[in-house]
Motif scaffolding. Structure first.
Motif, short mmCIF file in Angstrom:
data_model
loop_
_atom_site.label_atom_id
_atom_site.label_comp_id
_atom_site.label_asym_id
_atom_site.label_seq_id
_atom_site.Cartn_x
_atom_site.Cartn_y
_atom_site.Cartn_z
N ASP A 519 20.31 6.58 26.67
CA ASP A 519 19.83 5.21 26.80
C ASP A 519 18.49 5.05 26.09
OD1 ASP A 519 20.13 2.53 28.19
OD2 ASP A 519 18.14 3.14 28.82
N GLY A 520 18.32 3.88 25.47
CA GLY A 520 17.11 3.63 24.69
C GLY A 520 15.84 3.63 25.50
N SER A 521 15.92 3.45 26.82
CA SER A 521 14.71 3.43 27.64
C SER A 521 14.00 4.78 27.59
CB SER A 521 15.05 3.06 29.08
OG SER A 521 15.96 4.00 29.64
N PHE A 522 14.76 5.88 27.44
CA PHE A 522 14.13 7.21 27.30
C PHE A 522 13.48 7.34 25.93
CE2 PHE A 522 17.54 8.10 30.42
CZ PHE A 522 16.76 8.58 31.45
N VAL A 523 14.19 6.91 24.90
CA VAL A 523 13.72 7.12 23.54
C VAL A 523 12.49 6.28 23.25
CG1 VAL A 523 14.36 6.99 21.09
CG2 VAL A 523 16.06 7.69 22.81
N ARG A 524 12.42 5.06 23.83
CA ARG A 524 11.27 4.19 23.54
C ARG A 524 9.96 4.81 24.01
NH1 ARG A 524 14.96 -0.27 23.92
NH2 ARG A 524 15.04 -0.12 26.17
N GLY A 525 9.99 5.60 25.05
CA GLY A 525 8.77 6.24 25.53
C GLY A 525 8.59 7.64 24.98
N PHE A 526 9.40 7.99 24.00
CA PHE A 526 9.41 9.36 23.46
C PHE A 526 8.44 9.43 22.29
CE2 PHE A 526 11.13 13.16 21.56
CZ PHE A 526 11.62 13.87 22.62
N GLN A 527 7.20 9.88 22.54
CA GLN A 527 6.17 9.92 21.52
C GLN A 527 5.43 11.26 21.60
OE1 GLN A 527 5.54 7.54 19.28
NE2 GLN A 527 7.00 6.04 20.08
N TYR A 528 4.63 11.51 20.63
CA TYR A 528 3.74 12.66 20.69
C TYR A 528 2.48 12.32 19.90
CZ TYR A 528 5.04 13.85 15.87
OH TYR A 528 5.23 13.82 14.52
N GLU A 529 1.46 13.18 19.99
CA GLU A 529 0.19 12.91 19.32
C GLU A 529 0.40 12.75 17.83
OE1 GLU A 529 -2.92 15.56 20.20
OE2 GLU A 529 -2.73 15.40 22.36
N GLY A 530 -0.27 11.75 17.26
CA GLY A 530 -0.14 11.52 15.83
C GLY A 530 0.98 10.56 15.50
N ALA A 531 1.61 9.98 16.51
CA ALA A 531 2.69 9.04 16.24
C ALA A 531 2.16 7.84 15.47
CB ALA A 531 3.32 8.58 17.55
N LYS A 532 2.97 7.34 14.56
CA LYS A 532 2.55 6.20 13.76
C LYS A 532 2.53 4.90 14.57
CE LYS A 532 4.27 8.06 9.37
NZ LYS A 532 5.19 7.84 8.24
N ASP A 533 3.27 4.87 15.65
CA ASP A 533 3.33 3.66 16.47
C ASP A 533 2.70 3.94 17.83
OD1 ASP A 533 3.80 1.33 17.72
OD2 ASP A 533 5.99 1.48 17.74
N PRO A 534 1.40 3.70 17.96
CA PRO A 534 0.71 3.99 19.22
C PRO A 534 0.93 2.92 20.28
CG PRO A 534 -0.84 3.06 17.67
CD PRO A 534 0.48 3.14 16.93
N ALA A 535 1.72 1.87 19.97
CA ALA A 535 1.90 0.78 20.94
C ALA A 535 2.52 1.28 22.22
CB ALA A 535 2.76 -0.32 20.32
N VAL A 536 3.41 2.28 22.11
CA VAL A 536 4.04 2.85 23.30
C VAL A 536 3.37 4.20 23.59
CG1 VAL A 536 6.18 3.62 24.34
CG2 VAL A 536 6.21 1.74 22.69
N PRO A 537 2.70 4.33 24.72
CA PRO A 537 1.99 5.58 25.01
C PRO A 537 2.96 6.73 25.23
CG PRO A 537 2.01 4.15 26.93
CD PRO A 537 2.57 3.35 25.82
#
Length: 610
Positions: A519-537
């Motif tokens: 489900d996309g709800s998991f992927v939308r919050g899937f980030q790490y340091e240096g991500a180009k899109d910092p809008a989602v922590p």
């Protein structure tokens, strides 16, 4: 007031003896005593009136009716005696009869007797004959008949159980309040309505009997009337309380001052009904749901107001009961649109108003196009291009999802085969089609798939069917048998939106499933340091969950597709933990079949394709 024109009456013959030959104001002419005696003793109140409208002579019955001596009537203006001049239409008709231009006048008038009593009389004015000047005026006391009519009307217009105005009287008052002359001259020009239904009344009525139910309705009516009286205190008018039938009541507010007044009234009703009722040694409790509508009277119809109130009452019940809900035009517009779409679904399928777009499914290891998901759109002639969330649930409710799903399946398979034939040197891509649970229950899905594959020539392994996690995990009996048969046929089964439903991992191993779509709800919050899109922590919990699900899926021999991949940072991390396929706007929005043809054969899928 009633008016009729008729021919002369026998009473005119009787009255001829009351007219002189030479002077309309002269005493009665010499006629046989029987004529004069009959006129004087007649039980019907009568007077002979000259062409100028003055009384020549009146009998004793008329004097008694008007509370005066018969002799005192001579020379009086007849129209004043029976109030003919206060109504323009009656006055005109009376003058026409006096002038010989009209055959007869009959009307109903309300008179005030000198002792203070009010009388209803029927007045008839008719010419004596061509030879005699003047007219005969007769007056019949119909007060008893009017009183009986009033009592009958009250019984007809009031509910026998609660003694409140009934549905007929309510709509009569409502229609009158919406007439232009009722609000243009004075008042606020607005109207309000509280339409309520008792919560739990049916259970009380069914278990304790109609006698107790009727007593409860009467007690409710008393409390509603008290609320209306309190709301009308120091105001121009008191709300009308009516029982519309069953356990439905209405409070009509003419000259409403706004929604605040209606909301206060609705709140007071709720509070009044929350107190227990003591009836026949029983302590009963109930509540009410209230739909509140308030608007300008101009342009409003009785049916329109009631329809809005009924809709709002439905919202109040759907929202949990024991509450009032104010009419919301936007919510109603959405409901109307929803109903319009529901009624047009089946005809739209027959007219071919649906189209498919395809969203790429990209291998995360090398960026190559591996498959597409078919997404249906409704090209509605009025509302434009509609996405599935606007109509699929409606199609599932009314069963039209079955023919629509069959069309989607056939169209998608036909298109996948066309791509394969147009690009023989490329590895064929698979097509993924969403399947609703109702398609499994209400149709022979296995036979439909087999027929479509045979008709289009598409290999079974190039077809993937997506079902939601809750639908697949809850499968038993026929749905499970269908999934197993499809899997044995070579068709791939995917669980869509995995991670939001049952998540019964033990059961997962026993299902004929080959793909998990995260489900996309998991992927939308899937980030790490240096991500180009910092809008989602960054959400480390999501990362741990996703990585664990991928590892588990691989151990079970399943592949994993990540939905809603929107940034390169998400793609990089997903690739690093072994996700097989990605889908989302990073790669492409849903596009036409021609655009997919252009992408086939691309060495590596270009990020950011429109």
């Amino acid at each position: 007031m009633n008016e009729t024109s008729e021919g002369p009456t026998p009473a005119a013959d009787l009255a001829r003896s009351a007219v002189t030959e030479s002077d309309s104001h002269a005493p009665l002419r010499a006629e046989p005593p029987s004529y004069r005696s009959a006129f004087a003793a007649a039980p019907l109140a009568m007077a002979v009136v000259d062409r100028e409208g003055l009384v020549v002579s009146g009998n004793g019955a008329l004097g008694t009716l008007l509370g005066t001596e018969p002799d005192a009537l001579a020379g009086c203006v007849a129209a004043d005696l029976v109030d003919l001049a206060s109504d323009a239409r009656v006055w005109h008709a009376y003058r026409e009869v006096l002038g010989g231009r009209r055959a007869r006048l009959r009307c109903t008038r309300r008179l005030k007797h000198p002792d203070g009593q009010t009388l209803w009389v029927q007045v008839t004015v008719a010419p004596l004959d061509d030879a005699e000047p003047g007219v005969l005026l007769s007056v019949a006391d119909i007060s008893a008949r009017r009183e009986l009519q009033a009592r009958l009307r009250h019984l007809q217009m009031h509910d026998p159980v609660t003694r409140l105005p009934n549905r007929t009287l309510f709509f009569e008052r409502l229609s009158a309040a919406l007439e232009a002359e009722a609000y243009e001259q004075s008042g606020t020009g607005r109207i309000g309505l509280c339409y309520l239904d008792l919560d739990g009344f049916k259970a009380i009525n069914d278990t304790l009997g109609h006698r107790v139910g009727d007593r409860l309705l009467a007690a409710v009516a008393e409390r509603l009337t008290r609320c209306a009286d309190e709301a009308g205190y120091a105001r121009a008018s008191t709300p009308l309380v009516a029982r519309l039938g069953g356990d439905e009541f209405a409070l009509l507010v003419e000259d409403s001052t706004g929604t605040d007044q209606l909301s206060e009234l609705a709140q007071s009703v709720l509070k009044a009904l929350q107190a227990p009722f003591d009836l026949a040694g029983r302590r009963l409790s109930l509540s009410a749901s209230i739909g509140v509508v308030e608007r300008h009277a101009a342009g409003t119809t009785a049916n329109g107001l009631m329809q809005a109130a009924d809709t709002t009452l439905y919202w109040a019940k759907a929202d949990g009961k024991d509450r009032w809900t104010l009419f919301d035009p936007e919510r109603n517009a959405h409901l109307v649109t929803r109903q319009a779409l529901a009624s047009a679904l089946r005809p739209a399928i027959e007219r071919g108003e649906f189209v498919l777009e395809y969203q790429p499914l990209v291998a995360m290891s090398d960026g190559r196009l591996r498959g597409v998901e078919a997404l249906v759109r409704w090209d509605h002639p009025q509302f434009g291009l509609l996405t599935p969330n606007r109509f699929v649930a409606l199609a599932e409710e009314d069963g039209s999802i079955v023919p629509l799903g069959r069309w989607i399946l056939a169209t998608a398979c036909r298109q996948a085969r066309r791509w394969q034939l147009d690009h023989p040197d490329e590895s064929p891509i698979f097509v993924s089609v969403n399947v609703a649970v109702r398609q499994v229950w209400d149709s022979d899905l296995v036979a439909d798939v087999a027929d479509i594959l045979a008709e289009t020539g598409l290999a079974p392994e190039l077809l993937q069917l997506e079902l939601t996690e809750s639908a697949v995990m809850g499968s038993a009996g026929r749905p499970l048998q269908a999934l197993q048969a499809l899997s044995e046929m070579g068709v791939h089964i995917a669980i869509d939106d995995f991670g939001t439903g049952y998540s019964n991992l033990a059961y997962l191993s026993r299902l004929p499933v080959s793909v998990l779509k995260l489900d996309g709800s998991f992927v939308r919050g899937f980030q790490y340091e240096g991500a180009k899109d910092p809008a989602v922590p960054p959400n480390q919990a999501d990362e741990v969950i996703v990585e664990a699900m991928i590892q588990l899926a691989h151990r079970l021999g399943l592949t994993v597709t990540a939905e809603c991949v929107e940034t390169s940072a998400q793609a990089t991390r997903l690739r690093g933990i072994g996700c097989d396929t990605g889908q989302g706007w990073l790669y492409s929005r849903p596009v036409s079949p021609d655009r997919i043809s252009e992408l086939l054969g691309t060495e590596s899928y270009a990020v950011g394709n429109p």
